[in-house]
Design an enzyme around this catalytic site. Structure first.
Site, short mmCIF file in Angstrom:
data_model
loop_
_atom_site.label_atom_id
_atom_site.label_comp_id
_atom_site.label_asym_id
_atom_site.label_seq_id
_atom_site.Cartn_x
_atom_site.Cartn_y
_atom_site.Cartn_z
N ASN A 69 43.13 18.29 37.05
CA ASN A 69 42.70 17.81 35.74
C ASN A 69 42.63 18.99 34.77
O ASN A 69 42.65 20.16 35.18
CB ASN A 69 41.32 17.17 35.86
CG ASN A 69 41.38 15.74 36.37
OD1 ASN A 69 42.15 14.92 35.86
ND2 ASN A 69 40.58 15.43 37.38
N CYS A 78 46.98 10.61 40.06
CA CYS A 78 47.29 10.44 38.64
C CYS A 78 48.59 9.65 38.52
O CYS A 78 49.65 10.13 38.94
CB CYS A 78 47.43 11.82 38.01
SG CYS A 78 47.87 11.74 36.28
N GLY A 79 48.51 8.45 37.97
CA GLY A 79 49.67 7.57 37.90
C GLY A 79 50.73 8.05 36.92
O GLY A 79 51.92 8.06 37.24
N ASN A 80 50.30 8.43 35.72
CA ASN A 80 51.27 8.94 34.75
C ASN A 80 51.82 10.29 35.21
O ASN A 80 53.01 10.56 35.05
CB ASN A 80 50.63 9.08 33.37
CG ASN A 80 50.35 7.74 32.72
OD1 ASN A 80 51.10 6.79 32.92
ND2 ASN A 80 49.27 7.65 31.97
N GLU A 193 38.75 9.69 30.40
CA GLU A 193 39.15 10.28 31.68
C GLU A 193 38.21 11.37 32.17
O GLU A 193 37.98 12.36 31.48
CB GLU A 193 40.56 10.87 31.56
CG GLU A 193 41.59 9.98 32.20
CD GLU A 193 42.91 10.69 32.40
OE1 GLU A 193 42.96 11.72 33.07
OE2 GLU A 193 43.90 10.19 31.85
N CYS A 203 46.27 6.26 30.75
CA CYS A 203 45.88 6.67 32.11
C CYS A 203 46.51 5.68 33.08
O CYS A 203 46.16 4.49 33.06
CB CYS A 203 44.36 6.68 32.22
SG CYS A 203 43.78 7.01 33.88
N THR A 205 46.53 5.23 36.50
CA THR A 205 45.71 4.57 37.52
C THR A 205 44.70 3.63 36.83
O THR A 205 44.33 2.60 37.41
CB THR A 205 44.97 5.61 38.41
OG1 THR A 205 44.36 6.59 37.57
CG2 THR A 205 45.91 6.27 39.40
N1 LIG Z 1 45.60 10.41 34.03
C1 LIG Z 1 45.59 9.94 35.36
C2 LIG Z 1 44.28 9.71 36.00
C3 LIG Z 1 43.77 10.95 36.58
C4 LIG Z 1 42.48 10.76 37.30
C5 LIG Z 1 41.59 11.87 36.99
N2 LIG Z 1 41.10 11.87 35.65
C6 LIG Z 1 40.48 11.94 38.04
O1 LIG Z 1 39.60 11.09 38.05
O2 LIG Z 1 40.54 12.86 38.86
C7 LIG Z 1 46.50 8.76 35.53
O3 LIG Z 1 47.44 8.61 34.78
O4 LIG Z 1 46.31 7.98 36.46
#
Ligand SMILES: N[C@H](CCC[C@H](N)C(=O)O)C(=O)O
Length: 265
Positions: A69, A78-80, A193, A203, A205
């Site tokens: 992060n 992290c999905g994206n 986030e 985000c 996920t």
């Molecule tokens: N941006 C990310 C999520 C990251 C998760 C992160 N913020 C955590 O909780 O460690 C996504 O696209 O899924």
């Protein structure tokens, strides 16, 4: 004391405005440290990004994705970032169209088309109810609240209160999503986030979590189109009677933006 400068070669990618510093670390020489990664992600002192991702070798897979992060700490899935890492790996010539890689939450399959990346997300065992809200893990922990007007929602203030509040704070916190129903198969998601400690443009996920809850609790049909500040995503999945989901795909663009060399003095 004279310290020699450290040169870090990177490529910047973004997926619906969720942006990442991508490093080809197949040699495993990147000097992982929380302050360095936080500095590189800083939007004024560093390169600027929501996260930093190391692409490494992994036996039996095309590559390994290691995600940090913006606060410099290793994150959950992290999905994206996953979609961007798939595009990065394709740009590096590690596969042509279909890939299997490993991340913190296990194995992922993906298909990289010209416009979009189809990323297979971890199976979801179920969700919990928290008053009128929901909590589930889609590779990362997500709190989901349905709201009437997501544009008018105080995403940072309300998100922070929930992330650090008495329910989730002591458990390591959570990402916090606010969702508005836009149509029969479409929702609009804004996310606070964890680890960035701010609203991001998208985000992956979180979008996945909201789509699953829109199906399960609002009776919406899949696939679900999702509007984010950074552009559109789609989520397709197979739902089971016991509340679990599998064959979950997060679908959307992942774009190479620029490359460079960062000098750390
Ligand atoms: N941006 C990310 C999520 C990251 C998760 C992160 N913020 C955590 O909780 O460690 C996504 O696209 O899924």
């Amino acid at each position: 004391m004279i310290t020699s400068p450290l040169s870090i070669r990177f490529v910047k990618y973004q997926g619906t405005g969720n942006d990442f510093i991508m490093i080809d670390d197949r040699s495993e020489t990147f000097p992982v440290s929380q302050p360095l990664i936080e500095f590189l992600c800083h939007r004024r002192f560093g390169i600027g990004a929501d996260g930093l991702i190391l692409l490494r070798n992994a036996e039996g897979y095309d590559f390994r994705m290691v995600y940090f992060n913006a606060d410099g700490r290793e994150g959950s899935m992290c999905g994206n970032g996953g979609r961007c890492t798939v595009r990065f790996a394709q740009d590096l010539g590690l596969f042509e169209e279909n890939t299997t890689f490993i991340a913190v939450d296990g194995e992922h399959k993906a298909v990289a088309c010209e416009e979009e990346i189809f990323l297979n997300m971890s199976n979801v065992a179920g969700s919990e109810k928290d008053g009128a809200d929901f909590f589930l893990n889609t590779g990362s922990p997500h709190f989901v609240r349905f709201v009437k007007d997501v544009e008018a929602t105080e995403v940072v203030a309300d998100g922070k209160a929930i992330r650090y509040g008495e329910v989730y704070g002591p458990k390591g916190g959570t990402n916090v999503n606010f969702t508005e129903v836009m149509g029969e198969q479409s929702i609009y998601v804004r996310t606070y986030e964890r680890g960035v400690e701010d609203e991001t443009y998208s985000c992956g996920t979180g979008v996945t979590a909201c789509a699953l809850m829109a199906y399960q609790h609002l009776g919406m049909n899949e696939p679900i189109s999702v509007k984010t500040k950074g552009g559109p995503l789609r989520v397709s999945f197979v739902a089971h009677e016991n509340g679990s989901f599998d064959n979950i795909y997060l679908i959307g663009p992942a774009v190479r933006v620029f490359e460079g060399v960062f000098e750390v003095n």
